[in-house]
Structures are given as C-alpha cells and as structure tokens.
Design a protein around this motif. Structure first.
Motif, PDB file in Angstrom:
ATOM      1  N   VAL A 167      -2.760  13.479   3.846  1.00  0.00           N
ATOM      2  CA  VAL A 167      -2.151  12.176   3.580  1.00  0.00           C
ATOM      3  C   VAL A 167      -2.952  11.452   2.504  1.00  0.00           C
ATOM      4  O   VAL A 167      -4.179  11.328   2.604  1.00  0.00           O
ATOM      5  CB  VAL A 167      -2.096  11.321   4.860  1.00  0.00           C
ATOM      6  N   SER A 168      -2.265  10.981   1.460  1.00  0.00           N
ATOM      7  CA  SER A 168      -2.885  10.191   0.394  1.00  0.00           C
ATOM      8  C   SER A 168      -2.476   8.739   0.548  1.00  0.00           C
ATOM      9  O   SER A 168      -1.295   8.434   0.730  1.00  0.00           O
ATOM     10  CB  SER A 168      -2.453  10.711  -0.982  1.00  0.00           C
ATOM     11  N   VAL A 169      -3.455   7.847   0.487  1.00  0.00           N
ATOM     12  CA  VAL A 169      -3.226   6.409   0.602  1.00  0.00           C
ATOM     13  C   VAL A 169      -3.793   5.753  -0.644  1.00  0.00           C
ATOM     14  O   VAL A 169      -4.918   6.066  -1.058  1.00  0.00           O
ATOM     15  CB  VAL A 169      -3.899   5.833   1.858  1.00  0.00           C
ATOM     16  N   CYS A 170      -3.027   4.837  -1.254  1.00  0.00           N
ATOM     17  CA  CYS A 170      -3.426   4.286  -2.549  1.00  0.00           C
ATOM     18  C   CYS A 170      -3.020   2.822  -2.652  1.00  0.00           C
ATOM     19  O   CYS A 170      -1.971   2.415  -2.144  1.00  0.00           O
ATOM     20  CB  CYS A 170      -2.785   5.099  -3.668  1.00  0.00           C
ATOM     21  N   ALA A 171      -3.853   2.025  -3.327  1.00  0.00           N
ATOM     22  CA  ALA A 171      -3.527   0.630  -3.615  1.00  0.00           C
ATOM     23  C   ALA A 171      -4.316   0.202  -4.843  1.00  0.00           C
ATOM     24  O   ALA A 171      -5.369   0.774  -5.158  1.00  0.00           O
ATOM     25  CB  ALA A 171      -3.848  -0.275  -2.433  1.00  0.00           C
TER      26      ALA A 171
ATOM     27  N   ILE B 104       0.875  -1.168   0.000  1.00  0.00           N
ATOM     28  CA  ILE B 104       0.000   0.000   0.000  1.00  0.00           C
ATOM     29  C   ILE B 104       0.911   1.217   0.000  1.00  0.00           C
ATOM     30  O   ILE B 104       1.909   1.255   0.716  1.00  0.00           O
ATOM     31  CB  ILE B 104      -0.918   0.003   1.226  1.00  0.00           C
ATOM     32  N   ARG B 105       0.589   2.218  -0.789  1.00  0.00           N
ATOM     33  CA  ARG B 105       1.468   3.383  -0.938  1.00  0.00           C
ATOM     34  C   ARG B 105       0.869   4.595  -0.239  1.00  0.00           C
ATOM     35  O   ARG B 105      -0.318   4.879  -0.357  1.00  0.00           O
ATOM     36  CB  ARG B 105       1.714   3.655  -2.416  1.00  0.00           C
ATOM     37  N   ILE B 106       1.733   5.301   0.485  1.00  0.00           N
ATOM     38  CA  ILE B 106       1.308   6.448   1.286  1.00  0.00           C
ATOM     39  C   ILE B 106       2.244   7.619   1.016  1.00  0.00           C
ATOM     40  O   ILE B 106       3.469   7.453   0.954  1.00  0.00           O
ATOM     41  CB  ILE B 106       1.329   6.104   2.790  1.00  0.00           C
TER      42      ILE B 106
ATOM     43  N   TYR C 189       3.833  10.278  11.871  1.00  0.00           N
ATOM     44  CA  TYR C 189       4.080   9.328  12.942  1.00  0.00           C
ATOM     45  C   TYR C 189       3.959   7.911  12.371  1.00  0.00           C
ATOM     46  O   TYR C 189       3.030   7.623  11.605  1.00  0.00           O
ATOM     47  CB  TYR C 189       3.050   9.508  14.061  1.00  0.00           C
ATOM     48  N   PRO C 190       4.870   7.002  12.705  1.00  0.00           N
ATOM     49  CA  PRO C 190       4.775   5.617  12.205  1.00  0.00           C
ATOM     50  C   PRO C 190       3.433   4.978  12.507  1.00  0.00           C
ATOM     51  O   PRO C 190       2.887   4.241  11.685  1.00  0.00           O
ATOM     52  CB  PRO C 190       5.926   4.910  12.931  1.00  0.00           C
ATOM     53  N   ARG C 191       2.877   5.265  13.693  1.00  0.00           N
ATOM     54  CA  ARG C 191       1.587   4.680  14.038  1.00  0.00           C
ATOM     55  C   ARG C 191       0.486   5.203  13.118  1.00  0.00           C
ATOM     56  O   ARG C 191      -0.428   4.454  12.740  1.00  0.00           O
ATOM     57  CB  ARG C 191       1.250   4.985  15.491  1.00  0.00           C
ATOM     58  N   SER C 192       0.559   6.485  12.731  1.00  0.00           N
ATOM     59  CA  SER C 192      -0.444   7.055  11.828  1.00  0.00           C
ATOM     60  C   SER C 192      -0.387   6.386  10.461  1.00  0.00           C
ATOM     61  O   SER C 192      -1.426   6.062   9.866  1.00  0.00           O
ATOM     62  CB  SER C 192      -0.224   8.561  11.686  1.00  0.00           C
ATOM     63  N   ALA C 193       0.835   6.179   9.952  1.00  0.00           N
ATOM     64  CA  ALA C 193       0.983   5.525   8.656  1.00  0.00           C
ATOM     65  C   ALA C 193       0.462   4.089   8.706  1.00  0.00           C
ATOM     66  O   ALA C 193      -0.222   3.626   7.782  1.00  0.00           O
ATOM     67  CB  ALA C 193       2.448   5.539   8.231  1.00  0.00           C
ATOM     68  N   SER C 194       0.760   3.380   9.787  1.00  0.00           N
ATOM     69  CA  SER C 194       0.292   2.002   9.927  1.00  0.00           C
ATOM     70  C   SER C 194      -1.226   1.940  10.021  1.00  0.00           C
ATOM     71  O   SER C 194      -1.864   1.043   9.456  1.00  0.00           O
ATOM     72  CB  SER C 194       0.921   1.354  11.158  1.00  0.00           C
ATOM     73  N   THR C 195      -1.817   2.905  10.716  1.00  0.00           N
ATOM     74  CA  THR C 195      -3.272   2.946  10.838  1.00  0.00           C
ATOM     75  C   THR C 195      -3.923   3.190   9.483  1.00  0.00           C
ATOM     76  O   THR C 195      -4.921   2.551   9.130  1.00  0.00           O
ATOM     77  CB  THR C 195      -3.694   4.042  11.825  1.00  0.00           C
ATOM     78  N   ALA C 196      -3.347   4.113   8.698  1.00  0.00           N
ATOM     79  CA  ALA C 196      -3.888   4.399   7.374  1.00  0.00           C
ATOM     80  C   ALA C 196      -3.782   3.179   6.457  1.00  0.00           C
ATOM     81  O   ALA C 196      -4.714   2.860   5.713  1.00  0.00           O
ATOM     82  CB  ALA C 196      -3.149   5.587   6.758  1.00  0.00           C
ATOM     83  N   ALA C 197      -2.637   2.479   6.518  1.00  0.00           N
ATOM     84  CA  ALA C 197      -2.467   1.275   5.704  1.00  0.00           C
ATOM     85  C   ALA C 197      -3.439   0.185   6.144  1.00  0.00           C
ATOM     86  O   ALA C 197      -4.010  -0.533   5.309  1.00  0.00           O
ATOM     87  CB  ALA C 197      -1.031   0.767   5.811  1.00  0.00           C
TER      88      ALA C 197
END
Length: 381
Positions: free
Chosen positions: A186-190, A170-172, A342-350
């Motif tokens: 933040v943009s999240v894409c897959a 998944i790309r962020i 924050y790493p936790r924010s990125a993990s939550t979005a993914a």
C-alpha cells in the motif's frame, strides 16, 4: 563515429498530482575528435497522439577538461501538455521538475557516487568494496521503488481520503504482492507547504537529534549515524547514502536492534530523503564480503520525502521562501477477500499520514527560529 536510436521515455515526478511525461524521439550520439561527446534528441512526430510531450532539438554536450574532469551542458527543449498538473506544482514546472537543471544535478550526483566508490576501492579491501557497492545498489533501488510506488500510477488508480484535521486529501493506492495474493503493498501520499526554506527543511529532516520527535519509525528512540557509505558533497550539493543505528533509550530494555538505510540528496532545485528499516543481521549479511548477491533477496518498503523550493525572488533559489513537501510511505496490508483494502486499513493509513504531517510541521517550524512567530498554513493537498 556516431549512433542513432529510436527511444520512448517516460519521465516521472514522485507525486500523483503530476502526470508523467511520455515522449518518443530519435537520439543521435557522436564522439568528436577533440574529446567532445554530443548527444542530440529530437521527436519526429507532431506530439498530438498519446504522447503529450514533443521534444524539440535537445541534448547533452560533454567536453573533457582534463584527465579527471568534464564540463557538461544540458539543453532540454520540449512542447508539452501540462493541463493535468495540480496548481500546487505549476510554479515548479519551469526547469525544477523536468528541465535541464534536474538532468545536470542527477549526473553530478551519480558521478560523485562513482568517484567516491572508486577512490575507496583503491585503499579498502575487495570485500569491503563489494559490500559498499551492494549497499549503494540497494539504496538506488530504494529510491526507485519509492518513486515508482508514488509516481508510476495513473491518477484514476488512487483512492482519495480526507484526513482528520486537513483541508483536502490523502491519496492511497495498492498493488498485489507477487508472493502472496492476499497481501498488498500500500502506497500513501500527500503534499503540503512548509514555511521553511528548502535547505533548512532538508537539514532539519536529516538531523538525528530531531528525528525522534517526528519519525513514527524511530518512535522516540535514539538515532546515530554509523556509516556514511557514500558522501558526494560539492558546491551546493549534499548527497549521502548512510546507515543509521536505531536504539532504545537506556531506561528501556534493548529489545530491537534495527538499522535504517537512508538515501538522501540535495541541490538548490530540489531534494529527497528516502529510508527504510533493515534488521541488523540482514545488514551484516549485505555488507559481508562473501554475500554480495544478498541485494536481490531484500524486500524494502520505503518511506520518504521529496522537496521542491517555493522560490523567494529576493533570495537565492532554495535559500529563502518555503518548501513544497511530498511525503509518502509504503506498508504491507491484507486485502479484503483478495479484491481490495479493508476500509479500516485505509482509514488507519490515512490517519497515520495526517498525524505524521502535523508532527513534522510542528517540529520543523519550531526548530527554525525565523519562523517562531509565524503561523504555519494548513493546506494539505
């Protein structure tokens, strides 16, 4: 009478797995005496520099048929370096993503929207027409924001995270919010294959009865279409700007009164559905006859899908085979000391994207009887 101009154009596809095409060329336009308009593009360089796209003689021929109809012919002839395109998208490069078919479908869609708005303006009050125009402007901006948030980012600008239960990534990415340096959009894409034909996928995604089963934004609430602001429907085309009303179930207190602005379009070469929540008070202000400038003050963070057909040669384009789905969403998050996520924010979005894709696969494949007995592939990209 003719006109020639020097142009540089960057054409994008809403996926980080497809590099944009940047091309410089001369465009010559001529209005012929018989009511025909000719537009010709041709590159004057050899295409070796930073521009990886060289345009051979291409263009548009517009021939007037009568007072309210035209015949449009588009020729797109380019030499391009597509080595950076992910293999998932390579089968769609011939005409579906950047070719003449896409130009024609875009022209048809925009023409239908202008036609519908013009027809309504003859019978509606000026205030109502202004509100519709404003809403259509916001809907077009919503689609542009979605595409730019996903496509207009270099490949090196994305962070790749492995989602739980997926094969690949998944790309962020993010961009700082101009209003507050400590916030970021933040943009999240897959991207993933869905074993359902393009038209069926599009119809199921738009089905408001199925929406509570997969849409995180809806979160189990009921969805009802209140207004179809523009409904340009023709042969093989489905194009709608609509306002949806999101309501809590009757057993719960109706705490939130949220509308959803949705922009969607379909033709056999591809489809899209982009949407975002809008507070009902803001929506009323937008539609108000006295406040048509409200569109400049609305911050939208779109969620959406872009669909491409995976062709089945035994059936018509879009009628059989599978669908290549690009899913994306934008959210506001705090930056870590103003330098990154924050790493936790990125993990939550993914994790949110992973869960949403799994739910979409389950809901759409089980809702189409042809695919009840087929095991959907687990090939998230």
């Amino acid at each position: 009478m003719g006109l020639c101009i020097w142009m540089t154009v960057e054409t994008v596809f809403p996926s980080p797995l497809v590099p944009s095409r940047k091309c410089t060329f001369v465009r010559c336009c001529r209005d012929m005496q018989n009511g025909t308009v000719i537009i010709v593009d041709v590159s004057l360089d050899n295409g070796d520099g930073t521009f990886k796209c060289h345009k051979m003689p291409s263009g548009i021929l517009i021939r007037s048929l009568n007072s309210d109809a035209s015949q449009v012919t588009v020729v797109e002839h380019v030499q391009v370096n597509d080595t950076g395109v992910h293999e998932l998208y390579r089968p769609s490069l011939s005409g579906l993503m950047f070719g003449a078919r896409r130009w024609v479908s875009s022209i048809v869609r925009q023409s239908a929207r202008m036609r519908d708005l013009f027809i309504v303006s003859k019978s509606a009050s000026n205030g109502n027409t202004n509100g519709r125009k404003t809403l259509m402007k916001i809907a077009d901006g919503l689609l542009a924001d979605y595409a730019s948030g996903i496509a207009a980012v270099p490949g090196s600008g994305w962070t790749i995270l492995r989602g739980a239960g997926t094969e690949d990534d998944i790309r962020i990415t993010y961009r700082k919010n101009n209003d507050d340096s400590n916030n970021a959009v933040v943009s999240v894409c897959a991207s993933f294959h869905l074993p359902v034909p393009l038209k069926v996928t599009f119809d199921l995604l738009k089905n408001n009865l199925l929406r509570p089963k997969w849409d995180v934004l809806v979160n189990g609430n009921s969805v009802r279409e209140e207004v179809a602001v523009c409904k340009g429907v023709g042969a093989g085309i489905d194009d709608v700007v609509s306002i949806l009303h999101l309501k809590d179930p009757p057993t719960r207190e109706n705490r939130d009164n949220i509308m959803i602005l949705q922009n969607s379009g379909y033709d056999v070469s591809g489809a899209f559905m982009v949407y975002c929540p809008v507070n009902i008070q803001v929506m009323n202000e937008i539609m108000s006859p006295s406040n048509t400038a409200e569109s400049n003050n609305v911050s939208l963070y779109p969620t959406g899908f872009h669909l491409l057909p995976v062709e089945d040669t035994a059936l018509g384009l879009g009628e059989g085979g599978a669908t290549l789905v690009t899913a994306g969403f934008q959210i506001m998050l705090k930056l870590a000391r103003g330098t990154g996520l924050y790493p936790r924010s990125a993990s939550t979005a993914a994790g949110l994207m992973t869960e949403n894709i799994a739910t979409i696969k389950k809901t759409l494949t089980s809702s189409h009887p042809i695919f009840y007995r087929r095991q959907p592939p687990n090939n998230l990209i």
